[in-house]
Design a protein around this motif. Structure first.
Motif, PDB file in Angstrom:
ATOM      1  N   THR A 133      72.637  30.930  56.821  1.00 30.27           N
ATOM      2  CA  THR A 133      72.368  30.106  55.641  1.00 30.27           C
ATOM      3  C   THR A 133      73.346  28.938  55.561  1.00 30.27           C
ATOM      4  N   GLN A 134      74.615  29.214  55.799  1.00 30.69           N
ATOM      5  CA  GLN A 134      75.628  28.154  55.776  1.00 30.69           C
ATOM      6  C   GLN A 134      75.378  27.127  56.873  1.00 30.69           C
ATOM      7  N   GLY A 136      72.472  26.482  58.224  1.00 35.78           N
ATOM      8  CA  GLY A 136      71.262  25.769  57.856  1.00 35.78           C
ATOM      9  C   GLY A 136      71.535  24.654  56.873  1.00 35.78           C
ATOM     10  N   ASN A 137      72.394  24.931  55.894  1.00 41.04           N
ATOM     11  CA  ASN A 137      72.731  23.892  54.918  1.00 41.04           C
ATOM     12  C   ASN A 137      73.534  22.760  55.551  1.00 41.04           C
ATOM     13  N   ARG A 140      70.991  20.631  57.244  1.00 39.35           N
ATOM     14  CA  ARG A 140      69.809  20.526  56.402  1.00 39.35           C
ATOM     15  C   ARG A 140      68.943  19.291  56.698  1.00 39.35           C
ATOM     16  N   LYS A 148      63.599  23.969  55.420  1.00 41.10           N
ATOM     17  CA  LYS A 148      64.516  23.375  54.443  1.00 41.10           C
ATOM     18  C   LYS A 148      64.255  23.936  53.043  1.00 41.10           C
ATOM     19  N   LYS A 150      63.382  26.816  52.220  1.00 35.59           N
ATOM     20  CA  LYS A 150      63.859  28.193  52.064  1.00 35.59           C
ATOM     21  C   LYS A 150      65.347  28.262  51.725  1.00 35.59           C
ATOM     22  N   LEU A 151      66.054  27.158  51.929  1.00 29.96           N
ATOM     23  CA  LEU A 151      67.504  27.152  51.695  1.00 29.96           C
ATOM     24  C   LEU A 151      67.822  26.614  50.310  1.00 29.96           C
ATOM     25  N   LEU A 181      72.772  33.672  49.353  1.00 30.34           N
ATOM     26  CA  LEU A 181      71.969  32.726  48.587  1.00 30.34           C
ATOM     27  C   LEU A 181      72.466  32.512  47.162  1.00 30.34           C
ATOM     28  N   THR A 383      64.936  32.292  44.693  1.00 30.35           N
ATOM     29  CA  THR A 383      64.939  31.344  45.800  1.00 30.35           C
ATOM     30  C   THR A 383      63.560  30.727  46.004  1.00 30.35           C
ATOM     31  N   SER A 387      62.477  26.765  45.434  1.00 27.62           N
ATOM     32  CA  SER A 387      62.044  25.967  46.584  1.00 27.62           C
ATOM     33  C   SER A 387      61.012  24.913  46.191  1.00 27.62           C
TER      34      SER A 387
END
Length: 407
Positions: A133-134, A136-137, A140, A148, A150-151, A181, A383, A387
């Motif tokens: 997750t980290q 991915g951000n 991003r 995108k 989903k984060l 999250l 989440t 989104s």
């Protein structure tokens, strides 16, 4: 409903249970009126009554096809039909039995197998999920829109948890995706309960509740996670912890079912029953306490999304709303509040088109009263709704903490 199970079905470990559930259905069709997928698709086989007939045919020895698998896959497991059913049909357990039999008979395409195995490898692993997750951000801007979304855009860092030890103590499940999250949710829970004289203890060895594996047709692996959690919690429960608090209603619903799922396990049946009995959603703890001691001051206008796992599985519809009202929040009406938002665990990934339709319908209903913020009680729903990129969505305990006077 009259049934004639095949000899093979009768030999299934849960064959008798399946037959009993099938016989309790009177085929009235009331369930279809509140089934989200039936409302979207209008297909009898995409409603509970049709799916029950499909499972009945499978257990009676009829041919099992990819079409059967598709209609069972499309079920959200929201359990709205159970709330509606006048006969008390235990649909979710029948669905679990039926899905296992169908998946054993119909091999999935490679792409689906890879997706499902990837979800099982990543989602229950809290450390790996948080790291991804980290990452991915961090990247991003380079991600495709579907990923995108989903984060979460702004992950609220947790404040320090209280260190004071009170005579009253509860355990808390950290969960698998929530630390990555929404890491402040359990921290806020600990701080609010601390003001009420309750200490919160986290057991590191307790991990994913098992729902992800179980609902992706790895039922035995899901039960193994349940057994590990029971072993992790047991010493603290024996030492006097009064409850296992769940801040994600999806986890709470599953842990409350440990007793049923492990009832035939001689080594765990009794312990599982006790763990289920001691498992409480956070609202069950909070509503019993003198909330005036919190000193909350707010008139925030919010819409509450009551997750299916809270209102249909745990039968706690209206409980969070009552607590929020007691604390001064201004709740807006939500039309069709009984309908699923489309998150449903991994459903938003395995059935993205239906999931997005349900999300957008739910957001329209939640925003109809023009709230400042949307509150919910389950990380998956939180989440998924967020989104959409519309009204902010938060866990209700964080909103309560924000409304408290400094201690």
């Amino acid at each position: 409903m009259q049934t004639t199970l095949s000899e093979q079905a009768k030999r299934l470990p849960r064959g008798e249970e399946a037959e009993s559930i099938l016989r309790s259905c009177v085929h009235c069709g009331f369930c279809n009126a509140t089934c989200p997928t039936y409302q979207l698709l209008g297909d009898e086989l995409d409603g509970p009554r049709g799916r029950i007939y499909l499972i009945k045919q499978v257990l009676e020895g009829k041919e099992v096809t990819e079409k059967t698998q598709l209609h069972l896959d499309r079920c959200l497991s929201c359990r709205n039909c159970e709330t509606t059913c006048p006969s008390g049909v235990n649909y979710h357990n029948l669905l679990d039995i039926g899905r296992a039999v169908v998946d054993a008979a119909v091999p999935r395409p490679l792409s689906q197998r890879v997706l499902r195995e990837s979800l099982r490898a990543v989602v229950p692993n809290a450390g790996l999920f948080k790291t991804l997750t980290q990452m991915g951000n961090s990247f991003r801007p380079l991600l495709p829109g579907s990923l995108k979304d989903k984060l979460p855009g702004n992950i609220r860092p947790p404040k320090a948890r209280p260190t004071q030890q009170h005579a009253r103590q509860v355990l808390i499940l950290e969960g698998c995706v929530q630390p990555g999250l929404s890491p402040n949710t359990n921290a806020a829970t600990a701080r609010v309960l601390d003001r009420l004289g309750i200490s919160v203890k986290s057991i590191a060895q307790a991990g994913c509740c098992g729902a992800v594996d179980y609902h992706l047709n790895a039922q035995e692996q899901g039960l193994d996670r349940a057994r590990r959690n029971i072993d992790a919690w047991w010493p603290s429960l024996q030492a006097g912890a009064e409850a296992i608090v769940q801040t994600a209603s999806g986890c709470g619903a599953f842990v409350k079912d440990y007793g049923h799922m492990l009832r035939d396990d001689p080594a765990y049946a009794d312990k599982a029953a006790q763990v289920s009995a001691l498992t409480k959603d956070l609202v069950e703890v909070l509503r019993a306490e003198p909330l005036e001691k919190l000193g909350a001051c707010t008139s925030t206008k919010l819409a509450f999304h009551c997750p299916c796992t809270l209102q249909h599985a745990q039968k706690l519809g209206g409980a969070v709303e009552a607590v929020l009202t007691r604390l001064g929040f201004n709740l807006t009406p939500v039309p069709d509040g009984h309908l699923c938002c489309g998150s449903a665990g991994t459903y938003s990934i395995t059935q993205p088109t239906l999931s997005k339709q349900l999300r957008d319908n739910k957001m329209n209903a939640l925003e109809s009263g023009r709230p400042e913020v949307i509150a919910t009680a389950n990380i998956g729903c939180q989440t998924h709704l967020a989104s959409a990129g519309r009204t902010p969505v938060k866990h209700w305990i964080e909103l309560i903490e924000d409304a408290l006077h400094p201690s």
